[in-house]
Structures are given as C-alpha cells and as structure tokens.
Design a protein around this motif. Structure first.
Motif, PDB file in Angstrom:
ATOM      1  N   LEU A  76       5.247   3.276  63.567  1.00 30.00           N
ATOM      2  CA  LEU A  76       4.168   2.582  62.859  1.00 30.00           C
ATOM      3  C   LEU A  76       4.719   1.365  62.115  1.00 30.00           C
ATOM      4  CD1 LEU A  76       1.154   2.523  62.212  1.00 30.00           C
ATOM      5  CD2 LEU A  76       1.605   4.088  60.298  1.00 30.00           C
ATOM      6  N   GLY A  77       5.948   1.481  61.608  1.00 30.56           N
ATOM      7  CA  GLY A  77       6.604   0.331  60.971  1.00 30.56           C
ATOM      8  C   GLY A  77       6.790  -0.815  61.953  1.00 30.56           C
ATOM      9  N   VAL A  78       7.186  -0.495  63.183  1.00 31.03           N
ATOM     10  CA  VAL A  78       7.343  -1.524  64.219  1.00 31.03           C
ATOM     11  C   VAL A  78       5.998  -2.201  64.485  1.00 31.03           C
ATOM     12  CG1 VAL A  78       7.852  -1.906  66.667  1.00 31.03           C
ATOM     13  CG2 VAL A  78       9.355  -0.446  65.286  1.00 31.03           C
ATOM     14  N   LEU A  79       4.950  -1.404  64.584  1.00 29.38           N
ATOM     15  CA  LEU A  79       3.624  -1.971  64.810  1.00 29.38           C
ATOM     16  C   LEU A  79       3.215  -2.885  63.657  1.00 29.38           C
ATOM     17  CD1 LEU A  79       0.936  -2.176  66.371  1.00 29.38           C
ATOM     18  CD2 LEU A  79       0.209  -0.097  65.183  1.00 29.38           C
ATOM     19  N   ARG A  80       3.411  -2.413  62.430  1.00 30.53           N
ATOM     20  CA  ARG A  80       3.051  -3.237  61.261  1.00 30.53           C
ATOM     21  C   ARG A  80       3.844  -4.542  61.247  1.00 30.53           C
ATOM     22  NH1 ARG A  80      -1.048  -0.711  61.192  1.00 30.53           N
ATOM     23  NH2 ARG A  80      -1.551   0.919  59.703  1.00 30.53           N
ATOM     24  N   CYS A  81       5.090  -4.488  61.640  1.00 32.50           N
ATOM     25  CA  CYS A  81       5.901  -5.703  61.703  1.00 32.50           C
ATOM     26  C   CYS A  81       5.334  -6.668  62.734  1.00 32.50           C
ATOM     27  CB  CYS A  81       7.346  -5.333  62.028  1.00 32.50           C
ATOM     28  SG  CYS A  81       8.477  -6.724  61.926  1.00 32.50           S
ATOM     29  N   ARG A  82       4.962  -6.152  63.900  1.00 29.36           N
ATOM     30  CA  ARG A  82       4.363  -7.004  64.945  1.00 29.36           C
ATOM     31  C   ARG A  82       3.060  -7.629  64.472  1.00 29.36           C
ATOM     32  NH1 ARG A  82       4.944  -4.118  70.852  1.00 29.36           N
ATOM     33  NH2 ARG A  82       7.211  -4.043  70.870  1.00 29.36           N
ATOM     34  N   GLN A  83       2.351  -6.922  63.609  1.00 33.90           N
ATOM     35  CA  GLN A  83       1.084  -7.429  63.086  1.00 33.90           C
ATOM     36  C   GLN A  83       1.294  -8.406  61.931  1.00 33.90           C
ATOM     37  OE1 GLN A  83      -0.574  -3.560  62.105  1.00 33.90           O
ATOM     38  NE2 GLN A  83      -1.820  -3.517  63.975  1.00 33.90           N
ATOM     39  N   GLY A  84       2.554  -8.616  61.552  1.00 33.31           N
ATOM     40  CA  GLY A  84       2.852  -9.527  60.445  1.00 33.31           C
ATOM     41  C   GLY A  84       2.704  -8.872  59.081  1.00 33.31           C
ATOM     42  N   ARG A  85       2.538  -7.597  59.046  1.00 36.15           N
ATOM     43  CA  ARG A  85       2.390  -6.846  57.792  1.00 36.15           C
ATOM     44  C   ARG A  85       3.763  -6.340  57.360  1.00 36.15           C
ATOM     45  NH1 ARG A  85      -2.762  -3.294  59.740  1.00 36.15           N
ATOM     46  NH2 ARG A  85      -2.588  -2.340  57.682  1.00 36.15           N
ATOM     47  N   VAL A  86       4.627  -7.288  57.028  1.00 35.07           N
ATOM     48  CA  VAL A  86       6.049  -7.030  56.794  1.00 35.07           C
ATOM     49  C   VAL A  86       6.286  -6.109  55.604  1.00 35.07           C
ATOM     50  CG1 VAL A  86       8.273  -8.161  56.347  1.00 35.07           C
ATOM     51  CG2 VAL A  86       6.625  -9.221  57.896  1.00 35.07           C
ATOM     52  N   ASP A  87       5.520  -6.264  54.537  1.00 36.49           N
ATOM     53  CA  ASP A  87       5.720  -5.409  53.363  1.00 36.49           C
ATOM     54  C   ASP A  87       5.405  -3.944  53.686  1.00 36.49           C
ATOM     55  OD1 ASP A  87       6.496  -7.587  51.867  1.00 36.49           O
ATOM     56  OD2 ASP A  87       4.510  -7.911  50.979  1.00 36.49           O
ATOM     57  N   GLU A  88       4.308  -3.717  54.400  1.00 37.85           N
ATOM     58  CA  GLU A  88       3.969  -2.353  54.816  1.00 37.85           C
ATOM     59  C   GLU A  88       5.035  -1.801  55.748  1.00 37.85           C
ATOM     60  OE1 GLU A  88      -0.106  -1.446  56.148  1.00 37.85           O
ATOM     61  OE2 GLU A  88      -0.621  -3.435  55.372  1.00 37.85           O
ATOM     62  N   ALA A  89       5.506  -2.644  56.658  1.00 39.90           N
ATOM     63  CA  ALA A  89       6.545  -2.223  57.593  1.00 39.90           C
ATOM     64  C   ALA A  89       7.802  -1.792  56.845  1.00 39.90           C
ATOM     65  CB  ALA A  89       6.867  -3.346  58.577  1.00 39.90           C
ATOM     66  N   ALA A  90       8.194  -2.572  55.845  1.00 42.71           N
ATOM     67  CA  ALA A  90       9.402  -2.253  55.073  1.00 42.71           C
ATOM     68  C   ALA A  90       9.270  -0.892  54.397  1.00 42.71           C
ATOM     69  CB  ALA A  90       9.665  -3.350  54.042  1.00 42.71           C
ATOM     70  N   LEU A  91       8.095  -0.615  53.844  1.00 43.04           N
ATOM     71  CA  LEU A  91       7.876   0.688  53.202  1.00 43.04           C
ATOM     72  C   LEU A  91       7.962   1.831  54.215  1.00 43.04           C
ATOM     73  CD1 LEU A  91       4.939  -0.187  50.776  1.00 43.04           C
ATOM     74  CD2 LEU A  91       7.321   0.306  50.162  1.00 43.04           C
ATOM     75  N   LEU A  92       7.409   1.613  55.394  1.00 45.62           N
ATOM     76  CA  LEU A  92       7.455   2.644  56.434  1.00 45.62           C
ATOM     77  C   LEU A  92       8.882   2.864  56.928  1.00 45.62           C
ATOM     78  CD1 LEU A  92       4.198   1.614  58.277  1.00 45.62           C
ATOM     79  CD2 LEU A  92       4.618   3.851  57.216  1.00 45.62           C
ATOM     80  N   PHE A  93       9.636   1.783  57.113  1.00 46.85           N
ATOM     81  CA  PHE A  93      11.031   1.936  57.539  1.00 46.85           C
ATOM     82  C   PHE A  93      11.832   2.708  56.497  1.00 46.85           C
ATOM     83  CE2 PHE A  93      10.293  -2.170  60.034  1.00 46.85           C
ATOM     84  CZ  PHE A  93      10.067  -1.487  61.229  1.00 46.85           C
ATOM     85  N   LYS A  94      11.607   2.393  55.215  1.00 51.55           N
ATOM     86  CA  LYS A  94      12.310   3.103  54.134  1.00 51.55           C
ATOM     87  C   LYS A  94      11.932   4.577  54.131  1.00 51.55           C
ATOM     88  CE  LYS A  94      13.667   3.105  49.348  1.00 51.55           C
ATOM     89  NZ  LYS A  94      14.538   4.196  49.629  1.00 51.55           N
ATOM     90  N   LYS A  95      10.661   4.853  54.343  1.00 52.51           N
ATOM     91  CA  LYS A  95      10.196   6.246  54.392  1.00 52.51           C
ATOM     92  C   LYS A  95      10.871   6.991  55.542  1.00 52.51           C
ATOM     93  CE  LYS A  95       5.951   8.978  54.585  1.00 52.51           C
ATOM     94  NZ  LYS A  95       4.484   8.934  54.684  1.00 52.51           N
ATOM     95  N   ALA A  96      10.998   6.341  56.684  1.00 49.91           N
ATOM     96  CA  ALA A  96      11.660   6.955  57.841  1.00 49.91           C
ATOM     97  C   ALA A  96      13.138   7.206  57.540  1.00 49.91           C
ATOM     98  CB  ALA A  96      11.509   6.075  59.079  1.00 49.91           C
ATOM     99  N   ILE A  97      13.799   6.223  56.969  1.00 55.71           N
ATOM    100  CA  ILE A  97      15.233   6.334  56.655  1.00 55.71           C
ATOM    101  C   ILE A  97      15.486   7.471  55.678  1.00 55.71           C
ATOM    102  CG2 ILE A  97      17.166   5.145  55.510  1.00 55.71           C
ATOM    103  CD1 ILE A  97      15.866   2.504  56.693  1.00 55.71           C
ATOM    104  N   ASP A  98      14.606   7.621  54.703  1.00 59.68           N
ATOM    105  CA  ASP A  98      14.788   8.643  53.661  1.00 59.68           C
ATOM    106  C   ASP A  98      14.369  10.046  54.096  1.00 59.68           C
ATOM    107  OD1 ASP A  98      15.724   6.649  52.013  1.00 59.68           O
ATOM    108  OD2 ASP A  98      13.824   6.395  50.930  1.00 59.68           O
ATOM    109  N   ASN A  99      13.743  10.166  55.247  1.00 60.47           N
ATOM    110  CA  ASN A  99      13.264  11.470  55.721  1.00 60.47           C
ATOM    111  C   ASN A  99      14.436  12.251  56.341  1.00 60.47           C
ATOM    112  OD1 ASN A  99      12.094  13.658  57.022  1.00 60.47           O
ATOM    113  ND2 ASN A  99      10.372  12.493  57.824  1.00 60.47           N
ATOM    114  N   PRO A 100      14.806  13.390  55.758  1.00 58.36           N
ATOM    115  CA  PRO A 100      15.925  14.165  56.311  1.00 58.36           C
ATOM    116  C   PRO A 100      15.629  14.747  57.701  1.00 58.36           C
ATOM    117  CG  PRO A 100      14.872  15.360  54.511  1.00 58.36           C
ATOM    118  CD  PRO A 100      14.239  13.995  54.567  1.00 58.36           C
ATOM    119  N   LEU A 101      14.363  14.804  58.092  1.00 57.90           N
ATOM    120  CA  LEU A 101      14.004  15.325  59.407  1.00 57.90           C
ATOM    121  C   LEU A 101      14.057  14.252  60.495  1.00 57.90           C
ATOM    122  CD1 LEU A 101      10.966  17.587  58.409  1.00 57.90           C
ATOM    123  CD2 LEU A 101      13.356  18.266  58.798  1.00 57.90           C
TER     124      LEU A 101
END
Length: 158
Positions: free
Chosen positions: A116-141
């Motif tokens: 979803l972060g990749v999609l948001r980035c493609r849509q130009g929604r960079v701030d949302e994408a950054a939050l999603l990438f951080k959420k993914a990185i911080d997820n131990p699963l």
C-alpha cells in the motif's frame, strides 16, 4: 397401535438427529479440504504472478476466495496477490481495494502495508507512503523490512 406410532416417531427422530450430527461432521471435514484447496490455489496464483502470467494468477487467486473466508490468512494473502496484480496492470483503485482487504482481515498480511505504501508513493501521496513504510519496517511479523526501507528511500527521492 398408538404405542407403535410413538415408537416409530421416536425412531425417526433419533435417525434424523444422528444424520444431522453426521452432516455437521462432514461440513467440518469439508472445511479442511477447502483450506487445503485454497492453499494450493494460492501457491499457484502467486507463482503465476511471479512469472507475470497475470490472467492465470488472477484466476487462481480468485479461487482462493471461493474456498475460504477473505478474513483468513489465505484470504489475506490472496487479496495481497490480487492487489499486486492490479498494481502491475495499472488499475490503482482495484489494487487499493485489495490491499485494504488484506489489511482489514482477522489475520492482516504484513506485506500489504509495504504494498500500500508503494501504491501511495505512485499516487504522489509521499507522506502517507512514508508512514506505511515505517509501519511495515517496525512490524516484527514483516519478514523483509529491508524491502520497505528500500521503497521508502526510493519514494523520498522521487
């Protein structure tokens, strides 16, 4: 005669009750078969997706959803696969819908956050994408946080 009718009615009731128990057991056993079928279809669908055979991938991923509830782990993974498929074919709305389905299940699929972060980035929604990438990185699963880190850097540099 009345006693034999009562006895017969009682016998019919017992047979019906036993039949219902057997039917319930059959449904339970059928459910296990459905999960096995779903897993097989999921593996095929993801393999075809990896080979860029999108039509075959879509057919198998949709079959997963015929066999199991979309809220199961297999359902989440199927929605994730369908989201990637639509992302690759340029259908962003369908992609978003499937990413959200993968995330809103009883067993959310962690890779879908990065997707979803990749999609948001493609849509130009960079701030949302950054939050999603951080959420993914911080997820131990999430098994490949380095992918989200790479996507985050690429999105920030575009």
């Amino acid at each position: 005669m009345f006693n034999s009718v009562i006895a017969y009615s009682g016998l019919v009731w017992i047979v019906l009750w036993l039949s219902a128990c057997t039917m319930q057991q059959s449904r339970s056993e059928f459910g296990l078969i459905d999960v096995e079928r779903a897993q097989a279809q999921l593996e095929l669908g993801l393999a075809y997706l990896e080979q860029e055979r999108l039509t075959l991938a879509q057919q198998h991923l949709l079959k997963v959803l015929d066999y199991v509830d979309f809220r199961t782990a297999e359902g989440s993974q199927a929605h994730y696969g369908l989201a990637l498929l639509h992302l690759r074919s340029g259908n962003e709305q369908e992609s978003e819908d499937h990413f959200l389905q993968a995330l809103n299940s009883e067993t959310p699929y962690p890779d879908a956050v990065n997707g979803l972060g990749v999609l948001r980035c493609r849509q130009g929604r960079v701030d949302e994408a950054a939050l999603l990438f951080k959420k993914a990185i911080d997820n131990p699963l999430y098994s490949t946080p380095e992918v989200a880190e790479k996507n985050s850097r690429a999105c920030a540099n575009q």
